[in-house]
Design a protein around this motif. Structure first.
Motif, PDB file in Angstrom:
ATOM      1  N   HIS A 124       0.833  -1.210   0.000  1.00  0.00           N
ATOM      2  CA  HIS A 124       0.000   0.000   0.000  1.00  0.00           C
ATOM      3  C   HIS A 124       0.868   1.261   0.000  1.00  0.00           C
ATOM      4  O   HIS A 124       0.585   2.215  -0.735  1.00  0.00           O
ATOM      5  CB  HIS A 124      -0.948   0.004   1.203  1.00  0.00           C
ATOM      6  CG  HIS A 124      -2.193  -0.789   0.990  1.00  0.00           C
ATOM      7  ND1 HIS A 124      -2.254  -2.152   1.163  1.00  0.00           N
ATOM      8  CD2 HIS A 124      -3.447  -0.405   0.600  1.00  0.00           C
ATOM      9  CE1 HIS A 124      -3.477  -2.577   0.910  1.00  0.00           C
ATOM     10  NE2 HIS A 124      -4.220  -1.547   0.555  1.00  0.00           N
ATOM     11  N   LEU A 125       1.910   1.275   0.829  1.00  0.00           N
ATOM     12  CA  LEU A 125       2.786   2.442   0.880  1.00  0.00           C
ATOM     13  C   LEU A 125       3.484   2.667  -0.461  1.00  0.00           C
ATOM     14  O   LEU A 125       3.656   3.804  -0.911  1.00  0.00           O
ATOM     15  CB  LEU A 125       3.825   2.272   1.983  1.00  0.00           C
ATOM     16  CG  LEU A 125       3.376   2.546   3.413  1.00  0.00           C
ATOM     17  CD1 LEU A 125       4.487   2.197   4.393  1.00  0.00           C
ATOM     18  CD2 LEU A 125       2.963   4.010   3.580  1.00  0.00           C
ATOM     19  N   SER A 126       3.877   1.591  -1.103  1.00  0.00           N
ATOM     20  CA  SER A 126       4.589   1.709  -2.379  1.00  0.00           C
ATOM     21  C   SER A 126       3.687   2.245  -3.474  1.00  0.00           C
ATOM     22  O   SER A 126       4.068   3.159  -4.213  1.00  0.00           O
ATOM     23  CB  SER A 126       5.154   0.347  -2.793  1.00  0.00           C
ATOM     24  OG  SER A 126       6.061  -0.148  -1.841  1.00  0.00           O
ATOM     25  N   LEU A 127       2.492   1.679  -3.589  1.00  0.00           N
ATOM     26  CA  LEU A 127       1.615   2.007  -4.708  1.00  0.00           C
ATOM     27  C   LEU A 127       0.772   3.254  -4.483  1.00  0.00           C
ATOM     28  O   LEU A 127       0.435   3.960  -5.437  1.00  0.00           O
ATOM     29  CB  LEU A 127       0.693   0.817  -5.008  1.00  0.00           C
ATOM     30  CG  LEU A 127       1.406  -0.444  -5.510  1.00  0.00           C
ATOM     31  CD1 LEU A 127       0.442  -1.614  -5.569  1.00  0.00           C
ATOM     32  CD2 LEU A 127       2.031  -0.201  -6.877  1.00  0.00           C
ATOM     33  N   MET A 128       0.432   3.543  -3.227  1.00  0.00           N
ATOM     34  CA  MET A 128      -0.425   4.692  -2.950  1.00  0.00           C
ATOM     35  C   MET A 128       0.379   5.949  -2.625  1.00  0.00           C
ATOM     36  O   MET A 128      -0.096   7.066  -2.851  1.00  0.00           O
ATOM     37  CB  MET A 128      -1.383   4.374  -1.806  1.00  0.00           C
ATOM     38  CG  MET A 128      -2.376   3.264  -2.123  1.00  0.00           C
ATOM     39  SD  MET A 128      -3.514   2.913  -0.755  1.00  0.00           S
ATOM     40  CE  MET A 128      -4.529   4.407  -0.750  1.00  0.00           C
ATOM     41  N   ALA A 250      -7.333   3.347 -11.649  1.00  0.00           N
ATOM     42  CA  ALA A 250      -6.018   3.085 -11.052  1.00  0.00           C
ATOM     43  C   ALA A 250      -5.022   4.092 -11.603  1.00  0.00           C
ATOM     44  O   ALA A 250      -5.226   4.660 -12.678  1.00  0.00           O
ATOM     45  CB  ALA A 250      -5.552   1.661 -11.365  1.00  0.00           C
ATOM     46  N   GLY A 251      -3.942   4.295 -10.839  1.00  0.00           N
ATOM     47  CA  GLY A 251      -2.923   5.203 -11.348  1.00  0.00           C
ATOM     48  C   GLY A 251      -1.794   5.423 -10.367  1.00  0.00           C
ATOM     49  O   GLY A 251      -1.930   5.187  -9.160  1.00  0.00           O
ATOM     50  N   VAL A 252      -0.655   5.869 -10.902  1.00  0.00           N
ATOM     51  CA  VAL A 252       0.514   6.186 -10.093  1.00  0.00           C
ATOM     52  C   VAL A 252       1.204   7.391 -10.729  1.00  0.00           C
ATOM     53  O   VAL A 252       1.362   7.441 -11.952  1.00  0.00           O
ATOM     54  CB  VAL A 252       1.510   5.008 -10.030  1.00  0.00           C
ATOM     55  CG1 VAL A 252       2.807   5.435  -9.343  1.00  0.00           C
ATOM     56  CG2 VAL A 252       0.900   3.819  -9.297  1.00  0.00           C
ATOM     57  N   GLU A 253       1.613   8.345  -9.903  1.00  0.00           N
ATOM     58  CA  GLU A 253       2.414   9.464 -10.390  1.00  0.00           C
ATOM     59  C   GLU A 253       3.791   9.375  -9.755  1.00  0.00           C
ATOM     60  O   GLU A 253       3.924   9.249  -8.543  1.00  0.00           O
ATOM     61  CB  GLU A 253       1.783  10.812 -10.026  1.00  0.00           C
ATOM     62  CG  GLU A 253       2.601  11.997 -10.560  1.00  0.00           C
ATOM     63  CD  GLU A 253       2.263  13.318  -9.883  1.00  0.00           C
ATOM     64  OE1 GLU A 253       2.364  14.353 -10.557  1.00  0.00           O
ATOM     65  OE2 GLU A 253       1.920  13.292  -8.684  1.00  0.00           O
ATOM     66  N   GLY A 254       4.815   9.446 -10.602  1.00  0.00           N
ATOM     67  CA  GLY A 254       6.175   9.443 -10.100  1.00  0.00           C
ATOM     68  C   GLY A 254       6.823  10.782 -10.353  1.00  0.00           C
ATOM     69  O   GLY A 254       6.661  11.358 -11.429  1.00  0.00           O
ATOM     70  N   VAL A 255       7.539  11.300  -9.360  1.00  0.00           N
ATOM     71  CA  VAL A 255       8.173  12.609  -9.482  1.00  0.00           C
ATOM     72  C   VAL A 255       9.678  12.445  -9.332  1.00  0.00           C
ATOM     73  O   VAL A 255      10.160  11.850  -8.367  1.00  0.00           O
ATOM     74  CB  VAL A 255       7.645  13.591  -8.419  1.00  0.00           C
ATOM     75  CG1 VAL A 255       8.327  14.944  -8.575  1.00  0.00           C
ATOM     76  CG2 VAL A 255       6.136  13.737  -8.533  1.00  0.00           C
ATOM     77  N   ASN A 256      10.407  12.985 -10.289  1.00  0.00           N
ATOM     78  CA  ASN A 256      11.862  12.951 -10.241  1.00  0.00           C
ATOM     79  C   ASN A 256      12.360  14.342  -9.891  1.00  0.00           C
ATOM     80  O   ASN A 256      12.371  15.240 -10.727  1.00  0.00           O
ATOM     81  CB  ASN A 256      12.423  12.504 -11.586  1.00  0.00           C
ATOM     82  CG  ASN A 256      13.932  12.371 -11.561  1.00  0.00           C
ATOM     83  OD1 ASN A 256      14.570  12.636 -10.546  1.00  0.00           O
ATOM     84  ND2 ASN A 256      14.504  11.972 -12.680  1.00  0.00           N
TER      85      ASN A 256
END
Length: 465
Positions: A124-128, A250-256
């Motif tokens: 949950h921590l990883s994906l949310m 569903a979805g995931v946002e990654g920030v660099n």
């Protein structure tokens, strides 16, 4: 004269310096400027460096821009990390956070060395929340170390058909060297969504984080604003409002860092699932870009129902060791294909393919095969075929392929034959007994006739004194 030439040279140098400064400023600002003025990318105004739209049901890409170009997938890396972990770990298993899972560059308030936590909570921590420590700990719990886990990641990526990807860490944190393409990340996202555990987590808007030996119980919310709605600050520091999109599942946002992002969203559109990935985008603008891609998907997708739920197939599945040797099957759900503009429905073919080693007992509704849907002779998707009836385990004759009904007929016939044999045998024995009795009577009669004269002569013979 020399002074005039010197002044002229200084003026030229000043002009060149100004041009260089303006060029640097322009390069720095070109991202948001291009977004504002609308940079058209294959028909869509956006600023993502690479993007793709993939239809889950038809296993096909319907749109892309630089879809094979390689970029940093950022926290989308965790989709692959969690997929492998979900396939190999027990969600209820408790693990202890190790020192190897802690990175000083990751200032997370979550997870401390020695903290005891379930695999489910780490997922949950990883994906949310895109928590790097959680993803790193999943890797360690799965393979013993992040280095060994990376080998599994690259193997799994190749299995999924990803040819433009290479992973060097399990998190995507601070540009760890990972690279992928929008198309490859769509394939990884599709595999992740096919995993029930991951799909459920990605669809949750909030999660009740259980208490650990260090942290109290608390609630965490999904960082996917297209599912929850909210505001986010773009890299210029301005607040941007993001509206909840009910089509997003569903979805995931990654920030660099503070500027670049990688975003994945899955949306239900016209009965099919569109998987959308945008890489090398801008913080605060990425959600707008993805929303435009969702709208573009709606205009492109023409779902065609190639197979209706509960359709019974003419062909039947063969059953071993059953009371019957065959069972009918029906479509377990509707089957859709994505028809692009101009494509004909006559190109669609549905072929039932049953499991080769079906054995009784089979319950009604059990999956017994797949209905493969072809588009132009290419298999694009499938629907589970389920049994229309139950099949009980057969009698001993079923071991050689004889169903109970046929076995019953055989037993009845054999029984009739046995009774007939017994009756005929009895009749024959009775006839023989009667024949023997008649012969015995005849012999006795003949003997009596032979003895009769002797008796008579004995009675008349004179006695001697």
């Amino acid at each position: 004269m020399k002074k005039t030439e010197s002044k002229g040279k200084r003026s030229i140098r000043i002009i060149l310096v100004v041009i260089v400064v303006l060029a640097i400023v322009l390069l720095y600002c070109i991202g948001p400027m291009a977004y504002v003025f609308g940079a058209t990318r294959n028909g869509v105004d956006m600023w993502a460096g690479g993007a793709a739209i993939y239809i889950d049901e038809s296993n096909s890409f319907v749109w892309d821009y630089n879809g094979d170009a390689q970029y940093d997938p950022d926290s989308l890396t965790m989709l692959l990390t969690c997929l492998i972990a979900a396939e190999q770990l027990n969600m209820d298993e408790t693990v202890t956070i190790s020192a190897a899972a802690i990175d000083d560059s990751d200032q997370s308030r979550w997870l401390k060395e020695g903290e005891e936590i379930t695999v489910d909570a780490l997922m949950h921590l990883s994906l949310m929340s895109s928590n790097n420590r959680a993803a790193r700990m999943l890797a360690i719990a799965t393979a013993g170390s992040e280095e060994e886990f990376v080998k599994l990641m690259n193997e799994r990526a190749l299995q999924l058909g990803c040819t433009k990807s290479e992973f060097y860490n399990a998190t995507g944190h601070l540009n760890g060297g990972n690279y992928s393409s929008a198309k490859d990340m769509c394939l990884i996202a599709e595999a992740a969504l096919e995993n029930d555990t991951i799909r459920k987590i990605l669809n949750e808007k909030s999660y009740e984080f259980p208490a650990t030996n260090i942290h109290p119980a608390t609630q965490i919310d999904s960082s996917n604003l297209l599912m929850t709605g909210g505001t986010v600050k773009n890299y210029e520091g301005k607040s941007v409002t993001v509206k909840e999109d009910p089509s997003v599942i569903a979805g995931v946002e990654g920030v660099n860092g503070a500027k670049r992002t990688a975003t994945f969203e899955a949306a239900e559109i016209n009965g099919v699932t569109a998987i959308i990935v945008a890489l090398k985008d801008y913080v605060g603008y990425d959600y707008a870009d993805v929303s435009k891609l969702i709208a573009h998907s709606q205009s492109m997708i023409q779902p065609y129902k190639a197979l209706e739920k509960d359709t019974v197939f003419d062909k039947k599945a063969k059953v071993k060791n059953g009371a019957v040797t065959k069972v009918s099957g029906k479509a377990g759900e509707d089957g859709y294909v994505n028809l692009l503009e101009g494509a004909s429905a006559s190109l669609i073919l549905v072929e039932p393919v049953f499991n080769e080693d079906l054995k009784a007992p089979i319950a009604k509704g059990d999956v017994i095969g797949k209905a493969v849907i072809y588009l132009a002779d290419v298999p694009v998707t499938y629907v589970d075929i389920v049994a229309t009836d139950s099949v009980e385990e057969g009698w001993i004759f079923s071991k050689i392929g004889i169903p109970n009904f046929v076995a019953l007929i055989i037993m009845i016939v054999l029984g009739v034959i046995l009774i007939a044999v017994i009756v005929l045998g009895t009749i024959v024995r009775n006839k023989k007994a009667k024949a023997r009795a008649r012969r015995a009577a005849r012999i006795k009669e003949i003997a009596m006739k032979q003895l009769a004269p002797e008796k008579e002569s004995g009675l008349t013979k004179p006695k001697h004194v």
